[in-house]
Design a protein around this motif. Sequence first.
Motif, mmCIF file in Angstrom:
data_model
loop_
_atom_site.group_PDB
_atom_site.id
_atom_site.type_symbol
_atom_site.label_atom_id
_atom_site.label_comp_id
_atom_site.label_asym_id
_atom_site.label_seq_id
_atom_site.Cartn_x
_atom_site.Cartn_y
_atom_site.Cartn_z
ATOM 1 N N GLU A 127 -0.943 -7.821 5.210
ATOM 2 C CA GLU A 127 -2.008 -7.946 4.218
ATOM 3 C C GLU A 127 -1.647 -8.949 3.136
ATOM 4 O OE1 GLU A 127 -2.821 -4.080 2.703
ATOM 5 O OE2 GLU A 127 -3.612 -3.293 4.601
ATOM 6 N N ALA A 128 -0.368 -9.096 2.882
ATOM 7 C CA ALA A 128 0.075 -10.067 1.874
ATOM 8 C C ALA A 128 -0.018 -11.497 2.378
ATOM 9 C CB ALA A 128 1.515 -9.756 1.454
ATOM 10 N N LYS B 175 0.752 -3.385 6.530
ATOM 11 C CA LYS B 175 0.732 -3.532 5.073
ATOM 12 C C LYS B 175 1.354 -4.866 4.646
ATOM 13 C CE LYS B 175 -0.984 0.507 3.795
ATOM 14 N NZ LYS B 175 -2.299 0.609 3.085
ATOM 15 N N GLN C 231 5.847 -7.413 -0.454
ATOM 16 C CA GLN C 231 4.559 -8.116 -0.465
ATOM 17 C C GLN C 231 4.586 -9.271 -1.454
ATOM 18 O OE1 GLN C 231 2.057 -4.688 -1.239
ATOM 19 N NE2 GLN C 231 1.256 -4.723 0.868
ATOM 20 N N THR C 232 5.186 -9.040 -2.614
ATOM 21 C CA THR C 232 5.286 -10.106 -3.624
ATOM 22 C C THR C 232 6.141 -11.267 -3.124
ATOM 23 O OG1 THR C 232 5.029 -8.512 -5.439
ATOM 24 C CG2 THR C 232 6.036 -10.641 -5.971
ATOM 25 N N GLN D 161 4.322 -13.366 -0.477
ATOM 26 C CA GLN D 161 3.336 -14.257 -1.096
ATOM 27 C C GLN D 161 4.023 -15.464 -1.746
ATOM 28 O OE1 GLN D 161 1.336 -11.436 -3.626
ATOM 29 N NE2 GLN D 161 -0.178 -10.886 -2.061
#
Length: 418
Positions: free
Chosen positions: A339-340, A336, A305-306, A309
Motif C-alpha cells: 500500500e505504501a 500492507k 511504510q515510511t 515511500q
Amino acid sequence: MTLNVLHTSDWHLGRSLYGQRRYEEFDAFLDWMLTTLREQQIDVLLIAGDIFDTTAPSNRAMQQYYDFLRRTADTQCRHIVIIGGNHDSPTFLNAPRELLKVLNVHVVGAKTDDPAEEVLCLDDTNGQPSLMVCAVPYLRDRDVRTAEAGETIDDKEQKLLEGIRDHYQAVTGAAEAQRARLETQHKSRIPMVGMGHLWTAGAVKVEGDGVRDLYVGSLAHVGTDIFPASLDYVALGHLHVPQPVGGKHHIRYSGSPLPMGFGEARQQKSVCVIAFDDGKATIEQVDIPCFQRLRQLSGSLATLQTELQALLREGESTWVEIVYTGQDIVPDLREKLLEALTEDKEGLITLLRVKNQRITAQTLQAQDTEQTLDDLSPQDVFQRCLDAHEVPDEQRPELLHLYQDVLTRVQESDGRAD
C-alpha cells in the motif's frame, strides 16, 4: 618495467537472490571489468575461486564466463589465472583447461598430485619470466587428510590444518626452486604471488552472504602463517568482504564484486590492483560501481511504510528485504507494505523478501509457521531437530560436529558427482 596484476574472486555467476535472476548485474560487472583491465593496463588477472555459484551452472552463466574470457583478448591482459572454489565443480573448470591454455588462461580447478603443477611461471611480452604464481585451489578434506579409525574431532581438525599447511609449503617450495633457477639465468628478481580459497584467522564475513563453512570445526586456527614469507602478495577468495588479513597488508581478500545478500547491501565492493616495480608491490583498491541497489529495512509497520515511500522518492531501482520487528500481529503484512508503493508506476521497488520477526511469546508459534527454508540455515534446521527431540545440552556439541562433518561431505560431493 611495472607489472600490473588485478585480484578478484567470488563472482558466483548464475546466482539468484530469493528467486530474482541477476544476469543483467553480472553482464554489467563483466563489462566494467573489461574496461578496468584496459584503464589500469592490467597484465595479469587473478580470479581466486567461486567463478560460479553452483557446480552445475546454467547455460547463461557459462556463456557469460566464456564470453568474458574471449573478450579479454581485446585488452593488454596477457594472462588469466583461475583457481577452483568450494562452489565450483573441479571437473567442469578443468575440462577445457588445455584449450584455454592456448589463450593464456591458466585453470587449476582442484589439487594436483604433483604440487609443482600448481606453480605457474608467466612470461611478459618479450617472453621473459615476469611472475610466479602458486595457484592453490580450494583444498577439500579428502585432498589433505586421511581418515583413521578412532579419531576425535580435534584429531581430524589438527590433521586437516596440517595438511593445508603442508600443501602450501610444498607448492611454494616448488615455486621457490623454480624461481631461483630462473633468476640466476635472467639476472632479475621475479615476484611471487600465492592464491587460495579458504577462511583465514582474523578475517570477517557478514550474515546472509551465502558463505559456507569450508571445514569441520573451528577455522580460526588457519592462520596467515600458512603462507610462506617468500610470497610477495596473497590473493584470497571465499569471504565476500574486501579486507587484508591478520594485519598483513599483502594478504588480502578482494571480496565479491556484487553483494551476495542483503547483509552486504551497503558494502563498497572492490578489486585489488597490485603494481610490481623492481619486485616491490604497491597495492590499491579500485571501487566497483553498484549495478543494482539492495536495501534491508526493519521496524514496525509504520516505520517500514515510511521508509519504502522514502526509497520510492529517490527514484532508483531497488530490491528490498523487509524484516518486520513490530509487536502487532499483521497477517497481511506484504499487502500492507505494498500500500505504501501505490504510486510506484514504474516498478522501481521490488519486495524480494518479507520476513516476520514478531517477538512476543504468544506469537512465536505463528511466526514459525510462516518461515520457509530460505529463512533457515542447515545448522538452524538441525538445531530445531535437537530441540524437538529434547536432546540434552551435554550431547549437543559432538552431534553438531558430526552433523557439520556430514554436511561438508555432502557439499563436497557436488564436485565428485561431475
